[in-house]
Every structure is written in C-alpha cells, then in structure tokens.
Design a protein around this motif. Structure first.
Motif, mmCIF file in Angstrom:
data_model
loop_
_atom_site.group_PDB
_atom_site.id
_atom_site.type_symbol
_atom_site.label_atom_id
_atom_site.label_comp_id
_atom_site.label_asym_id
_atom_site.label_seq_id
_atom_site.Cartn_x
_atom_site.Cartn_y
_atom_site.Cartn_z
ATOM 1 N N MET A 279 -2.659 0.020 -1.178
ATOM 2 C CA MET A 279 -2.104 1.144 -0.460
ATOM 3 C C MET A 279 -2.606 1.098 0.982
ATOM 4 S SD MET A 279 -2.784 5.161 -1.165
ATOM 5 C CE MET A 279 -1.203 5.616 -1.776
ATOM 6 N N ILE A 280 -1.719 1.295 1.916
ATOM 7 C CA ILE A 280 -2.080 1.345 3.327
ATOM 8 C C ILE A 280 -2.557 2.764 3.641
ATOM 9 C CG2 ILE A 280 -1.218 1.178 5.687
ATOM 10 C CD1 ILE A 280 -1.347 -1.489 4.499
ATOM 11 N N THR A 281 -3.773 2.881 4.123
ATOM 12 C CA THR A 281 -4.317 4.188 4.458
ATOM 13 C C THR A 281 -4.054 4.476 5.941
ATOM 14 O OG1 THR A 281 -6.454 3.203 4.982
ATOM 15 C CG2 THR A 281 -6.120 3.957 2.718
ATOM 16 N N ALA A 282 -4.233 5.723 6.328
ATOM 17 C CA ALA A 282 -3.976 6.110 7.716
ATOM 18 C C ALA A 282 -4.859 5.354 8.702
ATOM 19 C CB ALA A 282 -4.132 7.619 7.870
ATOM 20 N N PRO A 283 -6.182 5.204 8.458
ATOM 21 C CA PRO A 283 -6.992 4.447 9.424
ATOM 22 C C PRO A 283 -6.558 2.980 9.538
ATOM 23 C CG PRO A 283 -8.405 5.768 8.019
ATOM 24 C CD PRO A 283 -7.022 5.847 7.455
ATOM 25 N N LEU A 284 -6.173 2.372 8.428
ATOM 26 C CA LEU A 284 -5.722 0.981 8.467
ATOM 27 C C LEU A 284 -4.424 0.867 9.251
ATOM 28 C CD1 LEU A 284 -6.195 -1.911 7.570
ATOM 29 C CD2 LEU A 284 -5.025 -1.377 5.442
ATOM 30 N N PHE A 285 -3.525 1.813 9.068
ATOM 31 C CA PHE A 285 -2.265 1.822 9.817
ATOM 32 C C PHE A 285 -2.535 1.979 11.312
ATOM 33 C CE2 PHE A 285 1.240 4.210 11.745
ATOM 34 C CZ PHE A 285 2.250 3.284 11.575
ATOM 35 N N ILE A 286 -3.486 2.834 11.662
ATOM 36 C CA ILE A 286 -3.807 3.046 13.074
ATOM 37 C C ILE A 286 -4.382 1.764 13.684
ATOM 38 C CG2 ILE A 286 -5.342 4.314 14.645
ATOM 39 C CD1 ILE A 286 -4.907 6.751 12.782
ATOM 40 N N ILE A 287 -5.233 1.068 12.932
ATOM 41 C CA ILE A 287 -5.788 -0.194 13.432
ATOM 42 C C ILE A 287 -4.672 -1.209 13.643
ATOM 43 C CG2 ILE A 287 -7.220 -2.176 12.798
ATOM 44 C CD1 ILE A 287 -9.112 -0.121 11.452
ATOM 45 N N PHE A 288 -3.767 -1.345 12.675
ATOM 46 C CA PHE A 288 -2.636 -2.264 12.823
ATOM 47 C C PHE A 288 -1.771 -1.875 14.019
ATOM 48 C CE2 PHE A 288 -2.578 -3.427 8.058
ATOM 49 C CZ PHE A 288 -3.492 -4.442 8.274
ATOM 50 N N LEU A 289 -1.546 -0.589 14.200
ATOM 51 C CA LEU A 289 -0.729 -0.116 15.309
ATOM 52 C C LEU A 289 -1.389 -0.423 16.646
ATOM 53 C CD1 LEU A 289 1.915 1.416 15.811
ATOM 54 C CD2 LEU A 289 0.581 3.508 15.828
ATOM 55 N N LEU A 290 -2.693 -0.224 16.751
ATOM 56 C CA LEU A 290 -3.402 -0.529 17.995
ATOM 57 C C LEU A 290 -3.390 -2.019 18.303
ATOM 58 C CD1 LEU A 290 -6.455 1.902 17.740
ATOM 59 C CD2 LEU A 290 -4.482 2.075 19.278
ATOM 60 N N VAL A 291 -3.575 -2.841 17.282
ATOM 61 C CA VAL A 291 -3.526 -4.292 17.486
ATOM 62 C C VAL A 291 -2.134 -4.716 17.945
ATOM 63 C CG1 VAL A 291 -3.637 -6.523 16.296
ATOM 64 C CG2 VAL A 291 -5.422 -4.825 15.929
ATOM 65 N N ALA A 292 -1.096 -4.178 17.304
ATOM 66 C CA ALA A 292 0.274 -4.523 17.690
ATOM 67 C C ALA A 292 0.564 -4.078 19.118
ATOM 68 C CB ALA A 292 1.271 -3.872 16.724
ATOM 69 N N PHE A 293 0.119 -2.882 19.490
ATOM 70 C CA PHE A 293 0.329 -2.394 20.855
ATOM 71 C C PHE A 293 -0.371 -3.309 21.864
ATOM 72 C CE2 PHE A 293 -1.189 0.138 24.463
ATOM 73 C CZ PHE A 293 0.033 0.558 24.973
ATOM 74 N N GLY A 294 -1.612 -3.689 21.555
ATOM 75 C CA GLY A 294 -2.349 -4.568 22.451
ATOM 76 C C GLY A 294 -1.700 -5.936 22.586
ATOM 77 N N MET A 295 -1.164 -6.446 21.477
ATOM 78 C CA MET A 295 -0.520 -7.758 21.525
ATOM 79 C C MET A 295 0.722 -7.722 22.420
ATOM 80 S SD MET A 295 -0.963 -8.995 17.589
ATOM 81 C CE MET A 295 0.003 -10.471 17.806
ATOM 82 N N VAL A 296 1.458 -6.653 22.385
ATOM 83 C CA VAL A 296 2.656 -6.549 23.217
ATOM 84 C C VAL A 296 2.271 -6.265 24.669
ATOM 85 C CG1 VAL A 296 4.734 -5.186 23.648
ATOM 86 C CG2 VAL A 296 4.164 -5.865 21.319
ATOM 87 N N VAL B 69 9.050 -10.290 17.718
ATOM 88 C CA VAL B 69 8.185 -11.049 16.806
ATOM 89 C C VAL B 69 7.436 -10.090 15.888
ATOM 90 C CG1 VAL B 69 6.202 -12.600 16.701
ATOM 91 C CG2 VAL B 69 7.957 -12.952 18.435
ATOM 92 N N LEU B 70 6.947 -8.979 16.436
ATOM 93 C CA LEU B 70 6.258 -7.996 15.603
ATOM 94 C C LEU B 70 7.211 -7.349 14.598
ATOM 95 C CD1 LEU B 70 3.906 -6.256 18.169
ATOM 96 C CD2 LEU B 70 3.303 -7.867 16.369
ATOM 97 N N ALA B 71 8.447 -7.088 15.020
ATOM 98 C CA ALA B 71 9.431 -6.508 14.098
ATOM 99 C C ALA B 71 9.730 -7.489 12.965
ATOM 100 C CB ALA B 71 10.710 -6.144 14.847
ATOM 101 N N PHE B 72 9.872 -8.766 13.294
ATOM 102 C CA PHE B 72 10.116 -9.776 12.266
ATOM 103 C C PHE B 72 8.926 -9.866 11.315
ATOM 104 C CE2 PHE B 72 10.135 -14.239 10.796
ATOM 105 C CZ PHE B 72 11.334 -14.202 10.100
ATOM 106 N N GLY B 73 7.709 -9.793 11.847
ATOM 107 C CA GLY B 73 6.518 -9.799 11.005
ATOM 108 C C GLY B 73 6.452 -8.581 10.093
ATOM 109 N N ALA B 74 6.871 -7.435 10.610
ATOM 110 C CA ALA B 74 6.895 -6.223 9.782
ATOM 111 C C ALA B 74 7.891 -6.356 8.645
ATOM 112 C CB ALA B 74 7.232 -5.011 10.646
#
Length: 70
Positions: free
Chosen positions: A1-18, A27-32
């Motif tokens: 199960m994806i928890t809220a803190p894990l989702f926030i970490i993934f979101l921050l990493v994705a934002f930083g990568m872009v 590329v991130l959409a395809f990965g999702a």
C-alpha cells in the motif's frame, strides 16, 4: 500500500527530476502507467510491501540516529 508520506516523497523526486532537467514530464507519465500496470499484477503486492518495509526501516533508523526513539 502506498502511504501518504511515500507518495509525497515520490512526488518531490518527480518534481525535482522535471525541474532540474533530469527527465521530461512524458517520461514520468509513461513510468507512472508502467507502475500502475505492474501494481495490478501479482508482482505488485510484494514490491509495494518491500518498499513500505524499507521506508519504515529507514525512518526508524533516522529516528534512532536523531535520538527520537525511546
């Protein structure tokens, strides 16, 4: 199960990568999409459990280093 803190970490990493040129939004959409398709298979459960266990262990270790665990 994806928890809220894990989702926030993934979101921050994705934002930083872009933002800093590591990748493009497509590329991130395809990965999702690939991640969602993997999560719907029988392999998805153990992978998510492993990620959750790893994150819990990392947070527990960080709390122990910081002296927060009593």
């Amino acid at each position: 199960m994806i928890t809220a803190p894990l989702f926030i970490i993934f979101l921050l990493v994705a934002f930083g990568m872009v933002k800093w040129g590591g990748t493009h939004p497509g590329v991130l959409a395809f990965g999702a999409v690939l991640g969602l398709s993997l999560a719907s298979t029988t392999l998805g459960g153990p992978i998510l459990d492993g990620i959750e266990t790893g994150m819990s262990a990392a947070l527990s270790a960080a709390a122990n280093i910081a002296g927060g665990a009593r």
